[in-house]
Write a protein that holds these residues in place. Sequence first.
Motif, short mmCIF file in Angstrom:
data_model
loop_
_atom_site.label_atom_id
_atom_site.label_comp_id
_atom_site.label_asym_id
_atom_site.label_seq_id
_atom_site.Cartn_x
_atom_site.Cartn_y
_atom_site.Cartn_z
N GLU A 171 0.83 -1.20 0.00
CA GLU A 171 0.00 0.00 0.00
C GLU A 171 0.88 1.27 0.00
O GLU A 171 1.89 1.31 0.71
CB GLU A 171 -0.86 0.00 1.26
N LYS A 172 0.46 2.25 -0.78
CA LYS A 172 1.27 3.47 -0.84
C LYS A 172 0.47 4.70 -0.41
O LYS A 172 -0.74 4.77 -0.64
CB LYS A 172 1.78 3.67 -2.27
N ILE A 173 1.20 5.64 0.17
CA ILE A 173 0.58 6.93 0.51
C ILE A 173 1.02 7.92 -0.56
O ILE A 173 2.22 8.03 -0.85
CB ILE A 173 1.06 7.44 1.88
N THR A 174 0.06 8.62 -1.14
CA THR A 174 0.41 9.66 -2.09
C THR A 174 0.49 10.99 -1.35
O THR A 174 -0.49 11.41 -0.74
CB THR A 174 -0.63 9.74 -3.22
N VAL A 175 1.65 11.59 -1.38
CA VAL A 175 1.86 12.84 -0.65
C VAL A 175 2.10 13.97 -1.64
O VAL A 175 3.00 13.89 -2.48
CB VAL A 175 3.10 12.72 0.29
N LYS A 176 1.26 15.00 -1.53
CA LYS A 176 1.45 16.18 -2.36
C LYS A 176 1.97 17.28 -1.45
O LYS A 176 1.35 17.57 -0.44
CB LYS A 176 0.09 16.59 -2.94
N ILE A 177 3.10 17.84 -1.80
CA ILE A 177 3.68 18.88 -0.92
C ILE A 177 3.76 20.20 -1.67
O ILE A 177 4.21 20.26 -2.81
CB ILE A 177 5.08 18.47 -0.41
N SER A 211 5.51 28.98 -6.31
CA SER A 211 5.10 27.80 -5.55
C SER A 211 4.36 26.83 -6.47
O SER A 211 3.72 27.22 -7.44
CB SER A 211 4.26 28.20 -4.34
N TYR A 212 4.52 25.56 -6.15
CA TYR A 212 3.94 24.49 -6.97
C TYR A 212 3.78 23.26 -6.08
O TYR A 212 4.39 23.17 -5.01
CB TYR A 212 4.85 24.17 -8.16
N TYR A 213 2.96 22.33 -6.51
CA TYR A 213 2.79 21.10 -5.73
C TYR A 213 3.61 19.98 -6.35
O TYR A 213 3.62 19.80 -7.57
CB TYR A 213 1.31 20.70 -5.69
N GLN A 214 4.29 19.23 -5.49
CA GLN A 214 5.08 18.10 -5.97
C GLN A 214 4.56 16.82 -5.33
O GLN A 214 4.24 16.79 -4.14
CB GLN A 214 6.55 18.31 -5.61
N LYS A 215 4.50 15.78 -6.14
CA LYS A 215 3.91 14.53 -5.67
C LYS A 215 4.98 13.49 -5.33
O LYS A 215 5.96 13.35 -6.07
CB LYS A 215 2.99 13.99 -6.77
N TYR A 216 4.80 12.80 -4.23
CA TYR A 216 5.70 11.71 -3.85
C TYR A 216 4.84 10.49 -3.48
O TYR A 216 3.70 10.64 -3.06
CB TYR A 216 6.54 12.08 -2.62
N GLU A 217 5.41 9.31 -3.62
CA GLU A 217 4.72 8.11 -3.16
C GLU A 217 5.58 7.43 -2.12
O GLU A 217 6.78 7.22 -2.33
CB GLU A 217 4.43 7.18 -4.32
N VAL A 218 5.00 7.11 -0.99
CA VAL A 218 5.75 6.50 0.11
C VAL A 218 5.05 5.21 0.51
O VAL A 218 3.83 5.21 0.73
CB VAL A 218 5.81 7.47 1.33
N PRO A 219 5.78 4.11 0.62
CA PRO A 219 5.16 2.86 1.07
C PRO A 219 4.61 3.03 2.49
O PRO A 219 5.31 3.58 3.36
CB PRO A 219 6.31 1.84 1.06
N TYR A 220 3.37 2.61 2.69
CA TYR A 220 2.73 2.77 4.00
C TYR A 220 3.41 1.88 5.03
O TYR A 220 3.73 0.73 4.76
CB TYR A 220 1.24 2.41 3.91
#
Lengths: 296, 317
Positions: free
Chosen positions: B2-8, B16-25
Amino acid sequence: MTLTYAFFPGCTLESAAEELMISTKKVAAVLGIELIELDGWTCCGASHIQDIDGFLSTSINARNIALAEELGVSKLITVCNTCTLMLRTAKLKMDKNENLKEKVNVGLERTGLEYKGTVEVTHLLWALLEDYGLENLKKKVKVPLKGLKVANFYGCHILMPPDVMGFENHRNPQSMEMVAEALGAECVEFDQRLACCGFHAVFPAQKEVMTMTGINCLSPKEAGADCIVTPCPLCQMQLDAYQPDAQKGFDQDITMPIIHLPQLIGLALGISPEELAIDRHVVDAIPALQRKIQAV
Amino acid sequence: MEKITVKIKRFDGRESYYQKYEVPYEKGKTILWLLTMIREEQDPTLNFTSACRHAICGSCAVQINGNAFLACNTSLDEVLDTYKTMNLTFEPLKNFDVIKDLVIVWEPKMEKMEKVKPWIIPSEKGSNEHGFLQSEEEFHQIAAPTDCILCGVCASECNQLAVNQEGYLEPFILNRAYRYIVDSRDGSPQDHLQPVLENDLWKCLHCMQCVSQCPKSIPLTDQIAYLRSSTMQMGAVNNQGAKHAYAFHDDVKNKGRLNETMLPIKTDGLVQTALTKIPFALRMIKKGKINPLHMPKQISGIHEVRRLYEYAEEVKS
């Protein structure tokens, strides 16, 4: 099924938001909910009296709750967020602190009353979910509000502080959506869903609160909502009655009808907008509702 | 897995802009763990502040999905459960200027805090020779306010600040003023209180955000009520806020319920009401929301209510 509650209307239901008194009573009658209005209730203090005297604020609400306890019911119900918060704050303070409760009761004894702590304070929104049940509510729906896009505006005092209110997660509540969807309405997502209406500081912070009102109307409008629905008459008054004043600060048209939760429920129960006194709002809500709900 | 999608929300000083990362839960982690994982394993350019990891330094507060949290003492599982999602959006605290990414500027806030003289103005009761002793009870007065770690969560959530950053004081500044006003060693509470009053004290909206989100559970709204009471005791009763509060206080004593028609006049006076509230009054009258001829009757039991007022006065003295 008949549910019986002691009923605390709150001041605004006797004047500016009389339509909420009318619609609440109509809806309760159709749902088979018995509301026994407290004889001799006072204003809850509206989040102001504690600024002058915190003990007095607790005492007058202890009296209100004690009046409900005398009726032998298990719950005191309101249709106003701030009334709910004020009553629950007083109750929690006394239930947590035996010394305070005793001190308050010394005063109440002079009025022939005693605060025991046997009655729970609830709000109609919570009672519908907790006591009445969504399935039972669905069975009563005569005119599903199919196609009506509602923006649920909770208002702060039905959610916070969570240690006083605590019915649901204050950061992501769902009770309004659950009720609106049970009635067949479509809930729109919008940024200001959990925003503050600003009503309690509309005098000292008029300029700021008018800006907030404009944003609170524009946000659901841009999300495609037909109307805002709120469980609080103070949010309703701020967003509706002050909307023409707020408009002056915005170039865009902010027009957004604002209705009370019992009015939305009443429409789905097949009660006419006039019987629900929807024609009492400053921003006319009836055309938007008529376009979407066939039976209206 | 399962992954968490993190938008920072990133900010490089210009854009400013949003960047997306995926982190394993992973179960049982904190929000700070999530941010640290991203920086250490995916993107060393991501900026955020943190130090103690124990809710003491107050440096790691961020906005997640619209609310402010202290990253180190917030459970990732609780946040995912709150928003019923595996998608999290991180932003810097609101109502602060941003330096880079999630890093905010504190200097202007500290300058603003100086207005309330956030230091003890020694009373004459103590001296260098004999010290400034406090009783246990006196110490407990300042115990809760000194729990503040200046994380900025209250300021980020404050609805008045959102529309009035210039005029209004951050809840953590009000807390700081309160802390010195109630300190038994302070000899000049009015020097802390006067600037609080002058900086829009009565504009607090009673929204309860600050007290609901404070990671240290400091009773910020009770403090604001105390500050307001104190200004009135100091004699500052001739302002809209105090007059508004007294309108409720007096109406309950006289009739039991609020007279909505008279509320603007009691708050703003007749002249100001006539100048500013006539269009409002007319539209209210037109819809039957105000009836100028209707005077609320006394409730049954009004004499008993007045006994509660008498009793509250006795309790005070």
